[in-house]
Design an enzyme around this catalytic site. Structure first.
Site, PDB file in Angstrom:
ATOM      1  CG  HIS A  39     -11.061  35.057  28.009  1.00  0.00           C
ATOM      2  ND1 HIS A  39      -9.708  35.268  28.201  1.00  0.00           N
ATOM      3  CD2 HIS A  39     -11.680  36.228  28.370  1.00  0.00           C
ATOM      4  CE1 HIS A  39      -9.507  36.497  28.644  1.00  0.00           C
ATOM      5  NE2 HIS A  39     -10.682  37.106  28.753  1.00  0.00           N
TER       6      HIS A  39
ATOM      7  CG  HIS B  52      -7.763  32.217  29.979  1.00  0.00           C
ATOM      8  ND1 HIS B  52      -8.332  32.197  28.725  1.00  0.00           N
ATOM      9  CD2 HIS B  52      -7.720  30.920  30.390  1.00  0.00           C
ATOM     10  CE1 HIS B  52      -8.607  30.944  28.383  1.00  0.00           C
ATOM     11  NE2 HIS B  52      -8.246  30.156  29.382  1.00  0.00           N
TER      12      HIS B  52
ATOM     13  CB  CYS C 165      -7.564  32.491  24.320  1.00  0.00           C
ATOM     14  SG  CYS C 165      -8.701  33.323  25.452  1.00  0.00           S
TER      15      CYS C 165
ATOM     16  CG  ASN D 133      -2.430  34.788  42.700  1.00  0.00           C
ATOM     17  OD1 ASN D 133      -2.477  34.330  43.830  1.00  0.00           O
ATOM     18  ND2 ASN D 133      -1.289  35.126  42.118  1.00  0.00           N
TER      19      ASN D 133
ATOM     20  CG  HIS E 120      -3.976  31.963  34.746  1.00  0.00           C
ATOM     21  ND1 HIS E 120      -4.750  33.111  34.734  1.00  0.00           N
ATOM     22  CD2 HIS E 120      -2.755  32.352  35.215  1.00  0.00           C
ATOM     23  CE1 HIS E 120      -4.039  34.146  35.161  1.00  0.00           C
ATOM     24  NE2 HIS E 120      -2.820  33.715  35.467  1.00  0.00           N
TER      25      HIS E 120
ATOM     26  CB  CYS F 117      -6.599  36.321  26.327  1.00  0.00           C
ATOM     27  SG  CYS F 117      -6.172  35.223  27.702  1.00  0.00           S
TER      28      CYS F 117
ATOM     29  CD  GLN G 206       1.496  32.706  38.456  1.00  0.00           C
ATOM     30  OE1 GLN G 206       2.701  32.833  38.240  1.00  0.00           O
ATOM     31  NE2 GLN G 206       0.764  33.671  38.994  1.00  0.00           N
TER      32      GLN G 206
END
Length: 353
Positions: A116, A167, A73, A156, A169, A70, A171
């Site tokens: 993660h 992971h 991470c 999302n 996250h 990933c 944007q």
């Protein structure tokens, strides 16, 4: 909050946001990266008047890597990722495969935690507040870029949404124009202001919803409700009770209460479809006033806009998704299978307390 800005090997900016003021961030980027080459271009549709970002370089972006590869991470020994340090609280960096770049805007990735296997709903209130502070800081920083007119922070969550990295996250898109959805709001805002002799449409909507049956939860400074004309099967709008145009306008009381309210909303979303169901896919989208000129929306100022978050899922029932088919995709006319009143009732039923 402590903020530390650095650069990756290819020149992209990376910013650590830490809970502790004594945290030292001096890890060195060890990957032999060449500078990223992007082909992002914004084209305006002459018939619809909206804009489309053309970004062919995104075809090569990372797609569902195994957990031990990933890129979000922390770096660990010889396993090097986008984050040079071995741990982090919250980190933001320029997207390596941006939809918008240069004169066409900017795209950033926000990693909510180094864990993660977590999700935003798993964060503590202290961690969620740090994410809010990072969103606010990035909104401020990006708004000063000459090519940026609107800043959009969003998450999302879930493969059904199209997420390519598991992971936790989100944007941030910094657009070089006012987005079509925001422009529609501004036109409605201007028409209402003219028709009512100065009234504010956002204030009217919030007042009516708080007096109705679609309230999901309410705090001292925030209110969440399913809107009267919800587009999606389960859709909640979260408003600060004191109208502000953007994240920068929130006062300390609203910032302090936000994590508790928002985390409760996310946890309820994961309970909508009952025990044993996979995590609910969702999109969480902050709507902020544009930083550009608003002359085309006669009589409207930035202060007339109301910051709010829209949280919705494309899952309409257990094992079934809401697809954007002919009416939605072809004519932008949504058909909702779940009455908003029933959606609000369900979200009240699954309260975690």
């Amino acid at each position: 909050m402590k903020k530390t800005s650095t650069r990756l090997a290819d020149g992209r900016e990376l910013v650590y946001y830490d809970l502790r003021d004594d945290t030292v961030r001096d890890a060195v980027e060890r990957r032999p990266l060449e500078r990223t080459v992007t082909t992002s271009e914004v084209r305006r549709d002459p018939l619809l008047g909206d804009s489309v970002a053309v970004a062919s370089h995104r075809q090569g972006r990372t797609y569902h890597p195994p957990a031990d590869q990933c890129p979000l991470c922390p770096s660990d020994g010889e396993r090097l990722s986008e984050i040079p340090d071995s741990a982090y609280d919250v980190v933001v960096f320029e997207n390596r495969f941006p939809s918008l770049a240069g004169d066409s805007g900017r795209c950033e990735v926000v990693c909510f935690t180094s864990d993660h296997d977590a999700s935003f709903a798993d964060l503590s209130e202290e961690q969620a507040r740090l994410v809010l502070d990072a969103w606010t800081d990035r909104t401020s920083e990006l708004s000063h870029l000459p090519s940026v007119e609107q800043v959009f922070c969003f998450e999302n969550r879930g493969a059904e949404i199209g997420v390519t990295l598991g992971h936790p996250h989100g944007q941030i898109y910094a657009y070089p124009f006012t987005t079509p959805r925001t422009a529609l709001m501004l036109r409605s805002l201007a028409a209402h202001k003219d028709a009512t002799g100065g009234g504010n449409l956002f204030d009217s909507v919030l007042e009516e919803e708080l007096a109705g049956e679609r309230v999901v939860l309410e705090g001292e400074h925030w209110a969440a409700f399913v809107p009267y004309a919800a587009h999606w099967p389960y859709e909640v709008h979260l408003y600060p009770k004191r109208r502000v145009p953007d994240l920068l306008g929130l006062d300390e009381a609203a910032r302090t209460e936000f994590p508790k309210v928002y985390l409760e909303l996310l946890r309820r979303f994961d309970r909508i479809f009952g025990e044993g169901e996979p995590p609910t896919p969702y999109i969480a989208a902050w709507h902020q006033a544009p930083f550009g000129q608003l002359e085309e929306f006669e009589g409207v100022t930035r202060d007339d806009f109301a910051l709010h978050l829209e949280l919705f899922t494309i899952r309409r029932t257990s094992g079934k998704l809401k697809f954007l088919a002919g009416s939605e995709s072809g004519m932008n006319v949504f058909i909702n299978d779940v009455p908003p009143e029933r959606a609000a009732e369900r979200l009240r039923e699954v309260a975690s307390s």
